[in-house]
Design an enzyme around this catalytic site. Structure first.
Site, PDB file in Angstrom:
ATOM      1  N   SER A  91      -8.179 -16.598 -15.371  1.00 32.36           N
ATOM      2  CA  SER A  91      -8.228 -15.796 -13.877  1.00 32.36           C
ATOM      3  C   SER A  91      -9.460 -14.414 -14.093  1.00 32.36           C
ATOM      4  O   SER A  91      -8.544 -13.272 -14.892  1.00 32.36           O
ATOM      5  CB  SER A  91      -6.580 -15.592 -13.945  1.00 32.36           C
ATOM      6  OG  SER A  91      -6.060 -14.797 -13.116  1.00 32.36           O
ATOM      7  N   GLY A  92      -9.440 -14.418 -12.603  1.00 30.10           N
ATOM      8  CA  GLY A  92     -10.398 -13.182 -12.676  1.00 30.10           C
ATOM      9  C   GLY A  92      -9.501 -11.643 -12.488  1.00 30.10           C
ATOM     10  O   GLY A  92      -9.895 -11.256 -13.144  1.00 30.10           O
ATOM     11  N   SER A  93      -8.325 -11.953 -11.958  1.00 31.59           N
ATOM     12  CA  SER A  93      -7.509 -10.337 -11.426  1.00 31.59           C
ATOM     13  C   SER A  93      -6.893 -10.624 -12.398  1.00 31.59           C
ATOM     14  O   SER A  93      -6.840  -9.330 -13.105  1.00 31.59           O
ATOM     15  CB  SER A  93      -6.442 -11.095 -10.430  1.00 31.59           C
ATOM     16  OG  SER A  93      -5.972 -11.857 -10.599  1.00 31.59           O
ATOM     17  N   GLY A 259     -10.199 -14.193  -8.178  1.00 31.76           N
ATOM     18  CA  GLY A 259     -11.475 -14.471  -8.716  1.00 31.76           C
ATOM     19  C   GLY A 259     -11.455 -15.732  -8.884  1.00 31.76           C
ATOM     20  O   GLY A 259     -12.527 -16.319  -8.197  1.00 31.76           O
ATOM     21  N   THR A 260     -10.658 -16.718  -9.388  1.00 28.30           N
ATOM     22  CA  THR A 260     -11.207 -18.267  -9.128  1.00 28.30           C
ATOM     23  C   THR A 260     -11.016 -18.278  -7.874  1.00 28.30           C
ATOM     24  O   THR A 260     -11.768 -19.758  -7.431  1.00 28.30           O
ATOM     25  CB  THR A 260     -10.272 -18.630 -10.211  1.00 28.30           C
ATOM     26  OG1 THR A 260      -8.994 -17.877  -9.406  1.00 28.30           O
ATOM     27  CG2 THR A 260      -9.988 -18.304 -11.707  1.00 28.30           C
TER      28      THR A 260
END
Length: 344
Positions: A91-93, A259-260
Protein backbone atom coordinates in the site's frame (compact mmCIF):
# COMPACT_ATOMS: atom_id res chain seq x y z
CA UNK A 1 -4.07 -15.58 30.72
CA UNK A 2 -3.67 -12.00 31.95
CA UNK A 3 -6.77 -9.89 31.58
CA UNK A 4 -4.96 -6.62 30.79
CA UNK A 5 -2.33 -5.94 28.13
CA UNK A 6 -0.86 -2.91 26.37
CA UNK A 7 0.22 -2.05 22.83
CA UNK A 8 2.30 0.96 21.80
CA UNK A 9 1.07 2.96 18.79
CA UNK A 10 2.02 5.89 16.61
CA UNK A 11 -1.00 7.24 14.73
CA UNK A 12 -0.15 8.89 11.42
CA UNK A 13 -1.93 9.96 8.27
CA UNK A 14 -1.02 10.40 4.61
CA UNK A 15 -3.48 12.32 2.48
CA UNK A 16 -6.08 11.88 5.21
CA UNK A 17 -5.84 8.09 5.44
CA UNK A 18 -4.99 7.22 9.06
CA UNK A 19 -2.44 4.46 9.62
CA UNK A 20 -1.94 3.15 13.15
CA UNK A 21 1.66 2.03 13.41
CA UNK A 22 2.18 -0.69 16.03
CA UNK A 23 5.62 -0.02 17.51
CA UNK A 24 5.55 -2.31 20.55
CA UNK A 25 3.68 -4.90 22.56
CA UNK A 26 3.66 -7.71 19.99
CA UNK A 27 5.96 -10.72 20.12
CA UNK A 28 8.08 -11.71 17.07
CA UNK A 29 5.96 -13.71 14.62
CA UNK A 30 6.94 -17.04 13.04
CA UNK A 31 8.08 -16.88 9.43
CA UNK A 32 11.26 -16.72 7.35
CA UNK A 33 10.03 -13.68 5.43
CA UNK A 34 7.73 -10.76 6.19
CA UNK A 35 5.27 -12.35 3.76
CA UNK A 36 5.25 -15.54 5.87
CA UNK A 37 4.83 -13.49 9.04
CA UNK A 38 1.87 -11.73 7.44
CA UNK A 39 0.32 -15.08 6.58
CA UNK A 40 0.79 -16.29 10.16
CA UNK A 41 -0.87 -13.15 11.50
CA UNK A 42 -3.73 -13.47 9.02
CA UNK A 43 -4.35 -17.15 9.72
CA UNK A 44 -3.63 -17.35 13.45
CA UNK A 45 -3.91 -13.93 15.08
CA UNK A 46 -6.37 -11.85 13.07
CA UNK A 47 -7.62 -10.50 16.38
CA UNK A 48 -4.97 -7.77 16.25
CA UNK A 49 -6.43 -6.35 13.03
CA UNK A 50 -9.97 -6.63 14.37
CA UNK A 51 -9.01 -5.02 17.69
CA UNK A 52 -7.44 -1.92 16.16
CA UNK A 53 -9.84 -1.34 13.24
CA UNK A 54 -13.20 -1.83 14.92
CA UNK A 55 -15.06 -0.63 18.02
CA UNK A 56 -14.17 0.34 20.65
CA UNK A 57 -10.59 1.15 19.52
CA UNK A 58 -10.91 2.11 15.87
CA UNK A 59 -13.02 2.49 12.73
CA UNK A 60 -12.93 0.56 9.43
CA UNK A 61 -11.66 3.59 7.48
CA UNK A 62 -8.28 3.31 9.25
CA UNK A 63 -5.34 1.03 8.47
CA UNK A 64 -2.87 -0.71 10.78
CA UNK A 65 0.83 -1.35 10.14
CA UNK A 66 2.72 -3.71 12.42
CA UNK A 67 6.47 -3.04 12.45
CA UNK A 68 8.41 -6.31 12.54
CA UNK A 69 12.11 -7.15 12.28
CA UNK A 70 13.23 -7.32 8.65
CA UNK A 71 14.21 -10.73 7.34
CA UNK A 72 16.16 -9.27 4.41
CA UNK A 73 19.51 -7.84 5.58
CA UNK A 74 19.14 -4.90 3.16
CA UNK A 75 16.02 -3.63 4.96
CA UNK A 76 15.96 -1.45 8.07
CA UNK A 77 12.59 -2.84 9.20
CA UNK A 78 9.64 -4.87 8.01
CA UNK A 79 5.96 -4.01 8.14
CA UNK A 80 2.66 -5.88 7.80
CA UNK A 81 -0.34 -3.98 6.43
CA UNK A 82 -3.81 -4.61 7.85
CA UNK A 83 -6.99 -3.07 6.43
CA UNK A 84 -10.70 -3.69 6.73
CA UNK A 85 -10.63 -5.99 3.69
CA UNK A 86 -7.69 -8.01 4.97
CA UNK A 87 -3.93 -8.05 4.40
CA UNK A 88 -2.74 -6.30 1.22
CA UNK A 89 0.85 -7.12 0.30
CA UNK A 90 1.52 -3.46 -0.48
CA UNK A 91 0.00 0.00 0.00
CA UNK A 92 1.42 3.38 -0.95
CA UNK A 93 -0.17 5.41 1.85
CA UNK A 94 0.73 2.80 4.47
CA UNK A 95 4.32 2.74 3.21
CA UNK A 96 4.56 6.54 3.44
CA UNK A 97 3.22 6.38 7.00
CA UNK A 98 5.47 3.51 8.07
CA UNK A 99 8.56 5.17 6.59
CA UNK A 100 7.75 8.34 8.54
CA UNK A 101 7.12 6.35 11.74
CA UNK A 102 10.39 4.41 11.67
CA UNK A 103 12.26 7.72 11.36
CA UNK A 104 10.24 9.54 14.03
CA UNK A 105 10.50 6.55 16.40
CA UNK A 106 14.26 6.27 15.93
CA UNK A 107 14.12 2.80 14.35
CA UNK A 108 15.96 4.40 11.42
CA UNK A 109 18.31 7.24 12.38
CA UNK A 110 16.84 10.56 11.28
CA UNK A 111 19.36 12.79 9.52
CA UNK A 112 18.96 16.26 8.03
CA UNK A 113 18.53 16.42 4.27
CA UNK A 114 17.73 13.55 1.93
CA UNK A 115 18.36 10.00 3.09
CA UNK A 116 17.71 6.57 1.64
CA UNK A 117 16.82 3.23 3.21
CA UNK A 118 14.77 0.14 2.49
CA UNK A 119 11.73 -1.39 4.14
CA UNK A 120 10.49 -4.96 3.73
CA UNK A 121 6.81 -5.27 2.87
CA UNK A 122 5.01 -8.57 2.31
CA UNK A 123 5.48 -7.75 -1.40
CA UNK A 124 9.27 -7.47 -0.95
CA UNK A 125 11.87 -4.73 -0.60
CA UNK A 126 10.75 -1.11 -1.00
CA UNK A 127 13.21 1.73 -1.62
CA UNK A 128 12.51 4.84 0.44
CA UNK A 129 13.76 8.39 -0.07
CA UNK A 130 13.01 10.68 2.86
CA UNK A 131 13.56 14.41 3.30
CA UNK A 132 14.16 15.71 6.82
CA UNK A 133 14.13 19.45 7.52
CA UNK A 134 14.74 20.95 10.94
CA UNK A 135 14.29 17.52 12.48
CA UNK A 136 10.88 16.92 10.88
CA UNK A 137 10.17 14.26 8.27
CA UNK A 138 8.73 15.96 5.20
CA UNK A 139 8.14 14.38 1.75
CA UNK A 140 8.64 10.64 1.34
CA UNK A 141 9.10 8.94 -2.02
CA UNK A 142 8.57 5.19 -2.16
CA UNK A 143 8.55 2.65 -4.94
CA UNK A 144 5.16 1.70 -6.29
CA UNK A 145 4.67 -1.93 -7.25
CA UNK A 146 5.17 -2.84 -10.91
CA UNK A 147 1.76 -2.10 -12.43
CA UNK A 148 0.02 -3.17 -15.62
CA UNK A 149 -3.29 -3.18 -17.43
CA UNK A 150 -5.10 -6.52 -17.38
CA UNK A 151 -8.29 -5.39 -19.15
CA UNK A 152 -8.85 -2.31 -21.28
CA UNK A 153 -12.23 -0.67 -21.91
CA UNK A 154 -14.54 -3.56 -21.09
CA UNK A 155 -18.25 -2.96 -20.60
CA UNK A 156 -20.67 -4.36 -18.04
CA UNK A 157 -24.31 -3.80 -17.23
CA UNK A 158 -24.69 -2.77 -13.59
CA UNK A 159 -28.18 -3.03 -12.02
CA UNK A 160 -29.37 0.38 -10.91
CA UNK A 161 -26.69 2.19 -12.92
CA UNK A 162 -26.69 0.91 -16.52
CA UNK A 163 -23.80 0.08 -18.82
CA UNK A 164 -20.38 1.01 -17.40
CA UNK A 165 -17.07 1.07 -19.27
CA UNK A 166 -14.09 0.09 -17.15
CA UNK A 167 -10.46 -1.01 -17.33
CA UNK A 168 -8.65 -3.20 -14.79
CA UNK A 169 -5.11 -2.58 -13.55
CA UNK A 170 -2.90 -4.43 -11.08
CA UNK A 171 -0.78 -2.18 -8.85
CA UNK A 172 -0.61 -4.11 -5.58
CA UNK A 173 -4.23 -5.21 -5.91
CA UNK A 174 -6.62 -5.32 -8.84
CA UNK A 175 -8.37 -2.00 -9.54
CA UNK A 176 -11.37 -1.28 -11.71
CA UNK A 177 -10.70 2.11 -13.32
CA UNK A 178 -13.83 4.10 -14.16
CA UNK A 179 -14.29 7.56 -15.71
CA UNK A 180 -16.16 9.56 -13.07
CA UNK A 181 -17.86 11.80 -15.64
CA UNK A 182 -19.62 8.88 -17.35
CA UNK A 183 -21.53 8.39 -14.09
CA UNK A 184 -22.16 12.10 -13.54
CA UNK A 185 -19.65 12.56 -10.69
CA UNK A 186 -17.52 15.67 -10.17
CA UNK A 187 -15.49 14.02 -7.38
CA UNK A 188 -16.34 16.46 -4.61
CA UNK A 189 -16.77 15.76 -0.89
CA UNK A 190 -20.58 15.89 -1.03
CA UNK A 191 -20.61 12.87 -3.36
CA UNK A 192 -18.73 10.55 -0.98
CA UNK A 193 -21.67 8.33 -0.02
CA UNK A 194 -22.99 8.15 -3.58
CA UNK A 195 -19.51 7.26 -4.85
CA UNK A 196 -19.24 4.42 -2.33
CA UNK A 197 -22.68 3.09 -3.28
CA UNK A 198 -21.97 3.23 -7.03
CA UNK A 199 -18.53 1.66 -6.63
CA UNK A 200 -19.98 -1.20 -4.61
CA UNK A 201 -22.52 -1.98 -7.34
CA UNK A 202 -19.90 -1.89 -10.08
CA UNK A 203 -17.37 -4.03 -8.19
CA UNK A 204 -20.00 -6.60 -7.26
CA UNK A 205 -21.19 -6.81 -10.88
CA UNK A 206 -17.63 -7.37 -12.16
CA UNK A 207 -16.91 -9.95 -9.44
CA UNK A 208 -20.05 -11.86 -10.38
CA UNK A 209 -18.99 -11.95 -14.03
CA UNK A 210 -15.27 -12.74 -13.87
CA UNK A 211 -12.09 -13.01 -11.83
CA UNK A 212 -8.50 -11.87 -12.37
CA UNK A 213 -5.12 -13.57 -12.10
CA UNK A 214 -1.69 -11.97 -11.68
CA UNK A 215 1.00 -13.12 -14.13
CA UNK A 216 3.25 -14.43 -11.33
CA UNK A 217 1.14 -14.38 -8.15
CA UNK A 218 -1.81 -16.20 -9.73
CA UNK A 219 -5.17 -15.93 -7.99
CA UNK A 220 -5.03 -13.07 -5.47
CA UNK A 221 -8.75 -13.11 -4.71
CA UNK A 222 -11.76 -11.32 -6.16
CA UNK A 223 -11.59 -7.73 -7.42
CA UNK A 224 -11.46 -5.50 -4.31
CA UNK A 225 -10.93 -1.90 -5.47
CA UNK A 226 -12.35 0.76 -7.76
CA UNK A 227 -10.71 4.05 -8.72
CA UNK A 228 -12.82 6.90 -10.09
CA UNK A 229 -10.85 9.06 -12.53
CA UNK A 230 -11.61 12.74 -13.00
CA UNK A 231 -10.68 14.93 -15.99
CA UNK A 232 -6.97 15.50 -16.58
CA UNK A 233 -5.40 18.96 -16.39
CA UNK A 234 -2.05 19.62 -18.07
CA UNK A 235 -0.19 21.59 -15.40
CA UNK A 236 3.18 21.65 -17.17
CA UNK A 237 5.15 19.61 -19.66
CA UNK A 238 5.11 16.04 -18.38
CA UNK A 239 2.92 16.95 -15.40
CA UNK A 240 -0.79 16.09 -15.23
CA UNK A 241 -3.22 16.65 -12.36
CA UNK A 242 -6.51 14.79 -11.95
CA UNK A 243 -9.16 14.49 -9.26
CA UNK A 244 -9.41 10.88 -8.10
CA UNK A 245 -11.28 8.74 -5.60
CA UNK A 246 -10.60 5.19 -4.43
CA UNK A 247 -13.17 2.72 -3.07
CA UNK A 248 -11.78 -0.14 -0.97
CA UNK A 249 -14.67 -1.78 0.89
CA UNK A 250 -18.48 -1.50 1.16
CA UNK A 251 -19.14 1.98 2.51
CA UNK A 252 -15.45 2.94 2.61
CA UNK A 253 -13.94 5.62 0.35
CA UNK A 254 -10.28 6.36 1.07
CA UNK A 255 -9.50 9.82 2.37
CA UNK A 256 -6.44 9.92 0.11
CA UNK A 257 -6.23 9.01 -3.57
CA UNK A 258 -4.06 6.01 -2.52
CA UNK A 259 -0.61 5.19 -3.82
CA UNK A 260 -1.73 1.99 -5.53
CA UNK A 261 -4.62 3.85 -7.17
CA UNK A 262 -2.16 6.41 -8.51
CA UNK A 263 0.10 3.61 -9.80
CA UNK A 264 -2.92 2.05 -11.52
CA UNK A 265 -3.61 5.36 -13.29
CA UNK A 266 0.00 5.48 -14.52
CA UNK A 267 -0.39 1.97 -15.91
CA UNK A 268 -3.49 3.08 -17.84
CA UNK A 269 -1.78 6.20 -19.22
CA UNK A 270 1.16 4.08 -20.34
CA UNK A 271 -1.18 1.56 -21.98
CA UNK A 272 -2.69 4.42 -23.94
CA UNK A 273 0.76 5.61 -25.05
CA UNK A 274 0.62 8.86 -23.09
CA UNK A 275 3.69 8.62 -20.83
CA UNK A 276 7.39 9.38 -21.20
CA UNK A 277 10.07 8.55 -18.63
CA UNK A 278 9.93 11.13 -15.85
CA UNK A 279 6.30 12.17 -16.45
CA UNK A 280 4.24 12.83 -13.34
CA UNK A 281 0.59 12.38 -12.38
CA UNK A 282 -0.76 14.21 -9.34
CA UNK A 283 -3.98 12.69 -8.03
CA UNK A 284 -6.20 14.94 -5.90
CA UNK A 285 -8.69 13.56 -3.39
CA UNK A 286 -12.14 14.63 -2.20
CA UNK A 287 -10.33 16.34 0.69
CA UNK A 288 -7.94 18.23 -1.63
CA UNK A 289 -4.93 16.12 -0.59
CA UNK A 290 -2.70 14.55 -3.19
CA UNK A 291 0.00 12.07 -4.13
CA UNK A 292 2.40 12.39 -7.05
CA UNK A 293 3.13 9.32 -9.15
CA UNK A 294 6.24 9.38 -11.34
CA UNK A 295 6.72 7.11 -14.34
CA UNK A 296 10.25 5.73 -14.03
CA UNK A 297 10.34 2.93 -16.61
CA UNK A 298 8.60 0.05 -18.32
CA UNK A 299 9.39 -3.54 -19.18
CA UNK A 300 7.65 -6.43 -20.87
CA UNK A 301 6.40 -9.35 -18.80
CA UNK A 302 4.78 -11.92 -21.06
CA UNK A 303 1.79 -10.22 -22.67
CA UNK A 304 1.86 -7.27 -20.28
CA UNK A 305 3.77 -3.99 -20.46
CA UNK A 306 4.66 -3.33 -16.83
CA UNK A 307 5.07 0.19 -15.46
CA UNK A 308 7.79 1.05 -12.95
CA UNK A 309 6.88 4.01 -10.77
CA UNK A 310 7.33 5.91 -7.54
CA UNK A 311 4.81 7.60 -5.24
CA UNK A 312 5.57 10.83 -3.39
CA UNK A 313 3.52 12.18 -0.50
CA UNK A 314 3.78 13.34 3.07
CA UNK A 315 2.75 11.64 6.28
CA UNK A 316 2.02 13.45 9.54
CA UNK A 317 2.27 12.11 13.09
CA UNK A 318 -1.04 12.48 14.93
CA UNK A 319 -0.31 10.83 18.28
CA UNK A 320 1.92 8.53 20.26
CA UNK A 321 -0.06 6.36 22.64
CA UNK A 322 -0.31 3.17 24.63
CA UNK A 323 -3.65 1.45 24.53
CA UNK A 324 -4.90 -0.83 27.29
CA UNK A 325 -6.50 -4.09 26.18
CA UNK A 326 -8.91 -5.30 28.82
CA UNK A 327 -9.87 -8.89 28.07
CA UNK A 328 -12.77 -8.66 30.55
CA UNK A 329 -14.39 -6.04 28.30
CA UNK A 330 -17.31 -7.75 26.47
CA UNK A 331 -16.48 -5.65 23.35
CA UNK A 332 -12.92 -7.03 23.20
CA UNK A 333 -12.08 -10.52 21.94
CA UNK A 334 -8.63 -11.49 23.21
CA UNK A 335 -9.00 -15.09 22.08
CA UNK A 336 -7.50 -14.44 18.64
CA UNK A 337 -4.51 -12.36 19.72
CA UNK A 338 -3.50 -13.10 23.34
CA UNK A 339 -0.73 -15.50 22.22
CA UNK A 340 1.18 -12.75 20.35
CA UNK A 341 1.02 -10.10 23.09
CA UNK A 342 4.38 -9.38 24.70
CA UNK A 343 3.04 -8.89 28.23
CA UNK A 344 0.73 -11.89 28.38
Amino acid sequence: MKTRHSIQLMDTHAGGDVSRIVTGGIDPLPGKTVREQMEYLRDNADGLRELLLFEPYGIPEMSVDLIVPATNPEAAAGYIIMEVMGYPIYSGSNTLCTATAVLEAGIVEKREGVQHFKLEAPAGLVNIEATVKDGVVEPITCEGLPSYIDTYHASIHVPGIGDVTYSVAYSGGFYALVDAEQLGFKLVREEERALAESAYKIVEAIKAERGFSHYTLGDVGPLPFLHFMGPEEQVADGYIRSRSTTYVHPGVICRSTTGTGTSARLALMNHEGRLNIGDKLETVSLRETGFIGTFTGRHQQGNFQVVENTITGRSYVLANSEIVINCDDPMVNCGKLHHILTDR
